[in-house]
Design an enzyme around this catalytic site. Sequence first.
Site, short mmCIF file in Angstrom:
data_model
loop_
_atom_site.label_atom_id
_atom_site.label_comp_id
_atom_site.label_asym_id
_atom_site.label_seq_id
_atom_site.Cartn_x
_atom_site.Cartn_y
_atom_site.Cartn_z
N SER A 167 15.62 43.94 3.11
CA SER A 167 15.33 43.99 4.54
C SER A 167 14.94 42.60 5.03
O SER A 167 15.74 41.68 4.94
CB SER A 167 14.26 45.05 4.81
OG SER A 167 14.26 45.44 6.16
N ASP A 206 21.84 53.40 5.92
CA ASP A 206 21.20 52.34 6.69
C ASP A 206 21.67 52.49 8.13
O ASP A 206 22.70 53.13 8.39
CB ASP A 206 21.63 50.96 6.17
CG ASP A 206 20.62 50.32 5.23
OD1 ASP A 206 19.42 50.54 5.40
OD2 ASP A 206 21.06 49.59 4.33
N HIS A 237 17.67 53.24 3.75
CA HIS A 237 17.11 51.89 3.75
C HIS A 237 16.01 51.72 2.70
O HIS A 237 15.79 50.61 2.21
CB HIS A 237 16.56 51.57 5.15
CG HIS A 237 16.18 50.15 5.34
ND1 HIS A 237 17.11 49.14 5.43
CD2 HIS A 237 14.96 49.56 5.44
CE1 HIS A 237 16.49 47.99 5.60
NE2 HIS A 237 15.19 48.22 5.60
#
Length: 146
Positions: A8, A89, A121
């Site tokens: 991320s 995601d 995610h």
Amino acid sequence: GLYLCGHSAGAHLAAMVLATDWAEYEVTPDIKGAVLVSGIYDLEPLLNTYVNEELNMSQEVARRNSPVLCVSGAVPAACEVLLAVAQHDSPEFRRQSREYCQALRSAGCSVSLLDLAGLDHFDIIERLSQDTYILTQVSAGLRRRP
């Protein structure tokens, strides 16, 4: 050699390390590879979101700090980049991973994109401690290459 890994925002930071012109700092880090997982590589879409309320980024700052816009000859030739993105995601994370992969490829970098089915995610990185997980295996294989 050095291997980078980030998830991320951490993938964004690792990508910025790859985009850095280290000659400007008179150092040459021996970066052999990078595993960038569900990263954000284009900051401009954040400008009009709640995220930017705290960051207060201008368009200039967002562009200067967007790895997809900073791809150049700075990525070491011997560096292999693995981008991983989760099936679940957000569409934006998925788009950015594809576009960053293409930008790196167009710049002549050795890059692969791994699209992991059935993950979100958080699952995509949480499973990295499992020996049988594909991302764990591919990452280990990256480190074993000469």
